[in-house]
Write a protein that holds these residues in place. Structure first.
Motif, PDB file in Angstrom:
ATOM      1  N   ASP A   4     -87.925 -25.399  67.221  1.00  0.00           N
ATOM      2  CA  ASP A   4     -87.742 -24.137  66.518  1.00  0.00           C
ATOM      3  C   ASP A   4     -88.684 -23.099  67.105  1.00  0.00           C
ATOM      4  O   ASP A   4     -89.754 -23.438  67.623  1.00  0.00           O
ATOM      5  CB  ASP A   4     -88.032 -24.317  65.024  1.00  0.00           C
ATOM      6  N   ALA A   5     -88.277 -21.859  67.043  1.00  0.00           N
ATOM      7  CA  ALA A   5     -89.124 -20.747  67.485  1.00  0.00           C
ATOM      8  C   ALA A   5     -88.936 -19.588  66.515  1.00  0.00           C
ATOM      9  O   ALA A   5     -87.823 -19.338  66.040  1.00  0.00           O
ATOM     10  CB  ALA A   5     -88.762 -20.325  68.899  1.00  0.00           C
ATOM     11  N   THR A   6     -90.019 -18.910  66.215  1.00  0.00           N
ATOM     12  CA  THR A   6     -89.982 -17.754  65.322  1.00  0.00           C
ATOM     13  C   THR A   6     -90.759 -16.611  65.955  1.00  0.00           C
ATOM     14  O   THR A   6     -91.607 -16.826  66.827  1.00  0.00           O
ATOM     15  CB  THR A   6     -90.602 -18.090  63.949  1.00  0.00           C
ATOM     16  N   PHE A   7     -90.453 -15.419  65.501  1.00  0.00           N
ATOM     17  CA  PHE A   7     -91.170 -14.251  66.005  1.00  0.00           C
ATOM     18  C   PHE A   7     -92.541 -14.171  65.363  1.00  0.00           C
ATOM     19  O   PHE A   7     -92.692 -14.359  64.161  1.00  0.00           O
ATOM     20  CB  PHE A   7     -90.402 -12.958  65.702  1.00  0.00           C
ATOM     21  N   GLY A   8     -93.538 -13.911  66.201  1.00  0.00           N
ATOM     22  CA  GLY A   8     -94.886 -13.621  65.731  1.00  0.00           C
ATOM     23  C   GLY A   8     -95.036 -12.109  65.708  1.00  0.00           C
ATOM     24  O   GLY A   8     -94.235 -11.401  65.094  1.00  0.00           O
ATOM     25  N   THR A   9     -95.999 -11.614  66.434  1.00  0.00           N
ATOM     26  CA  THR A   9     -96.254 -10.179  66.504  1.00  0.00           C
ATOM     27  C   THR A   9     -95.290  -9.519  67.479  1.00  0.00           C
ATOM     28  O   THR A   9     -95.086 -10.008  68.590  1.00  0.00           O
ATOM     29  CB  THR A   9     -97.703  -9.925  66.968  1.00  0.00           C
ATOM     30  N   VAL A  10     -94.707  -8.404  67.057  1.00  0.00           N
ATOM     31  CA  VAL A  10     -93.857  -7.591  67.928  1.00  0.00           C
ATOM     32  C   VAL A  10     -94.489  -6.213  68.027  1.00  0.00           C
ATOM     33  O   VAL A  10     -94.777  -5.576  67.014  1.00  0.00           O
ATOM     34  CB  VAL A  10     -92.418  -7.482  67.387  1.00  0.00           C
ATOM     35  N   VAL A  11     -94.745  -5.779  69.252  1.00  0.00           N
ATOM     36  CA  VAL A  11     -95.329  -4.459  69.494  1.00  0.00           C
ATOM     37  C   VAL A  11     -94.284  -3.628  70.222  1.00  0.00           C
ATOM     38  O   VAL A  11     -93.897  -3.966  71.352  1.00  0.00           O
ATOM     39  CB  VAL A  11     -96.618  -4.558  70.341  1.00  0.00           C
ATOM     40  N   PRO A  12     -93.782  -2.546  69.604  1.00  0.00           N
ATOM     41  CA  PRO A  12     -92.767  -1.742  70.283  1.00  0.00           C
ATOM     42  C   PRO A  12     -93.372  -0.921  71.420  1.00  0.00           C
ATOM     43  O   PRO A  12     -94.581  -0.672  71.445  1.00  0.00           O
ATOM     44  CB  PRO A  12     -92.237  -0.839  69.176  1.00  0.00           C
ATOM     45  N   GLU A  13     -92.514  -0.528  72.348  1.00  0.00           N
ATOM     46  CA  GLU A  13     -92.952   0.389  73.411  1.00  0.00           C
ATOM     47  C   GLU A  13     -93.332   1.693  72.724  1.00  0.00           C
ATOM     48  O   GLU A  13     -92.570   2.239  71.928  1.00  0.00           O
ATOM     49  CB  GLU A  13     -91.814   0.610  74.409  1.00  0.00           C
ATOM     50  N   LEU A  14     -94.516   2.217  73.025  1.00  0.00           N
ATOM     51  CA  LEU A  14     -95.010   3.402  72.327  1.00  0.00           C
ATOM     52  C   LEU A  14     -94.318   4.675  72.801  1.00  0.00           C
ATOM     53  O   LEU A  14     -93.726   5.400  72.022  1.00  0.00           O
ATOM     54  CB  LEU A  14     -96.528   3.513  72.497  1.00  0.00           C
ATOM     55  N   CYS A  15     -94.404   4.953  74.093  1.00  0.00           N
ATOM     56  CA  CYS A  15     -93.819   6.163  74.651  1.00  0.00           C
ATOM     57  C   CYS A  15     -92.791   5.790  75.702  1.00  0.00           C
ATOM     58  O   CYS A  15     -92.969   4.807  76.430  1.00  0.00           O
ATOM     59  CB  CYS A  15     -94.891   7.049  75.282  1.00  0.00           C
ATOM     60  N   LEU A  16     -91.752   6.592  75.821  1.00  0.00           N
ATOM     61  CA  LEU A  16     -90.696   6.334  76.786  1.00  0.00           C
ATOM     62  C   LEU A  16     -91.274   6.147  78.185  1.00  0.00           C
ATOM     63  O   LEU A  16     -92.079   6.963  78.652  1.00  0.00           O
ATOM     64  CB  LEU A  16     -89.698   7.498  76.788  1.00  0.00           C
ATOM     65  N   GLY A  17     -90.919   5.040  78.808  1.00  0.00           N
ATOM     66  CA  GLY A  17     -91.368   4.760  80.173  1.00  0.00           C
ATOM     67  C   GLY A  17     -92.691   4.029  80.259  1.00  0.00           C
ATOM     68  O   GLY A  17     -93.123   3.667  81.360  1.00  0.00           O
TER      69      GLY A  17
ATOM     70  N   ALA B 154     -93.441   1.013  79.044  1.00  0.00           N
ATOM     71  CA  ALA B 154     -93.224  -0.433  79.182  1.00  0.00           C
ATOM     72  C   ALA B 154     -94.432  -1.222  78.662  1.00  0.00           C
ATOM     73  O   ALA B 154     -94.907  -2.155  79.296  1.00  0.00           O
ATOM     74  CB  ALA B 154     -92.911  -0.808  80.626  1.00  0.00           C
ATOM     75  N   ASP B 155     -94.916  -0.845  77.485  1.00  0.00           N
ATOM     76  CA  ASP B 155     -96.086  -1.501  76.907  1.00  0.00           C
ATOM     77  C   ASP B 155     -95.746  -2.283  75.636  1.00  0.00           C
ATOM     78  O   ASP B 155     -96.622  -2.659  74.868  1.00  0.00           O
ATOM     79  CB  ASP B 155     -97.191  -0.477  76.624  1.00  0.00           C
ATOM     80  N   GLY B 156     -94.473  -2.577  75.437  1.00  0.00           N
ATOM     81  CA  GLY B 156     -94.066  -3.379  74.291  1.00  0.00           C
ATOM     82  C   GLY B 156     -94.276  -4.860  74.568  1.00  0.00           C
ATOM     83  O   GLY B 156     -94.404  -5.286  75.718  1.00  0.00           O
ATOM     84  N   SER B 157     -94.301  -5.653  73.512  1.00  0.00           N
ATOM     85  CA  SER B 157     -94.441  -7.103  73.683  1.00  0.00           C
ATOM     86  C   SER B 157     -93.829  -7.822  72.488  1.00  0.00           C
ATOM     87  O   SER B 157     -93.732  -7.274  71.396  1.00  0.00           O
ATOM     88  CB  SER B 157     -95.900  -7.510  73.850  1.00  0.00           C
ATOM     89  N   ILE B 158     -93.404  -9.058  72.751  1.00  0.00           N
ATOM     90  CA  ILE B 158     -92.895  -9.945  71.704  1.00  0.00           C
ATOM     91  C   ILE B 158     -93.651 -11.258  71.822  1.00  0.00           C
ATOM     92  O   ILE B 158     -93.725 -11.846  72.905  1.00  0.00           O
ATOM     93  CB  ILE B 158     -91.383 -10.200  71.855  1.00  0.00           C
ATOM     94  N   THR B 159     -94.222 -11.708  70.707  1.00  0.00           N
ATOM     95  CA  THR B 159     -94.896 -13.000  70.652  1.00  0.00           C
ATOM     96  C   THR B 159     -94.018 -13.954  69.855  1.00  0.00           C
ATOM     97  O   THR B 159     -93.500 -13.586  68.801  1.00  0.00           O
ATOM     98  CB  THR B 159     -96.273 -12.871  69.963  1.00  0.00           C
TER      99      THR B 159
END
Length: 176
Positions: free
Chosen positions: A60-73, A75-80
């Motif tokens: 099984d896998a679940t989402f931990g912390t999700v950080v959206p991309e802050l500003c267009l371009g 590419a600083d988002g992340s999914i744990t």
């Protein structure tokens, strides 16, 4: 592995201890306790009682912390993701392509039971694939629709004016 005995060695497994086969590999067994009888052609036998077959907890896998991309371009988002169950080490892959058996995925090993996918952009869906060392997969893959990033597009309007023979201007900044 069997050693000794005379002639052909046969095997039986519970609950069918009277049905002997020549193959010493039993497949498709569910979790539980089994007795196994090993017998040679003379009828000499050895019984192994209460051999336990266990199954791992489901992968099984679940989402931990999700950080959206802050500003267009940026590419600083992340999914744990947090991974549990299964067997052995884990491998993960991420894709922006709708799941399809023909997709070629590149898996990377996971250290521990958590993995971070960095450098993600917003406004698109991601599919995350997880498998264990037995090749078992989470099915269906995890899906996360990353929210769109902030898209600031400023524009400046300069309006010249003259007040009492003194030149000047007014600058107006508009943001989309």
């Amino acid at each position: 592995t069997t050693s000794g005995g005379s002639g052909t060695i046969q095997y039986a497994i519970s609950p069918n201890l009277n049905q002997f086969v020549n193959n010493n590999v039993f497949t498709g067994l569910t979790a539980g306790f089994y007795d196994v009888v090993v017998q040679d052609q003379n009828g000499c036998f050895q019984t192994f009682f209460d051999i336990e077959i266990t199954e791992p907890t489901p992968l099984d896998a679940t989402f931990g912390t999700v950080v959206p991309e802050l500003c267009l371009g940026a590419a600083d988002g992340s999914i744990t993701i947090d991974i549990t169950g299964g067997t052995g080490d884990y491998e993960v892959s991420i894709s922006t392509i709708v799941p399809d058996p023909s997709n070629v995925l590149t898996y990377v090993p996971v250290t521990g039971s958590q993995h971070v996918f960095p450098n993600l952009t917003g406004g698109i869906p991601y599919w995350i694939y997880v498998r264990d060392s037995n090749g078992c997969n989470i099915n269906p893959p995890l899906q996360y629709d990353m929210v769109p990033p902030v898209d600031i597009q400023p524009s400046a309007t300069v309006t010249p004016n003259c007040t009492g023979n003194i030149p000047g201007n007014v600058v107006t900044i508009d943001v989309n």
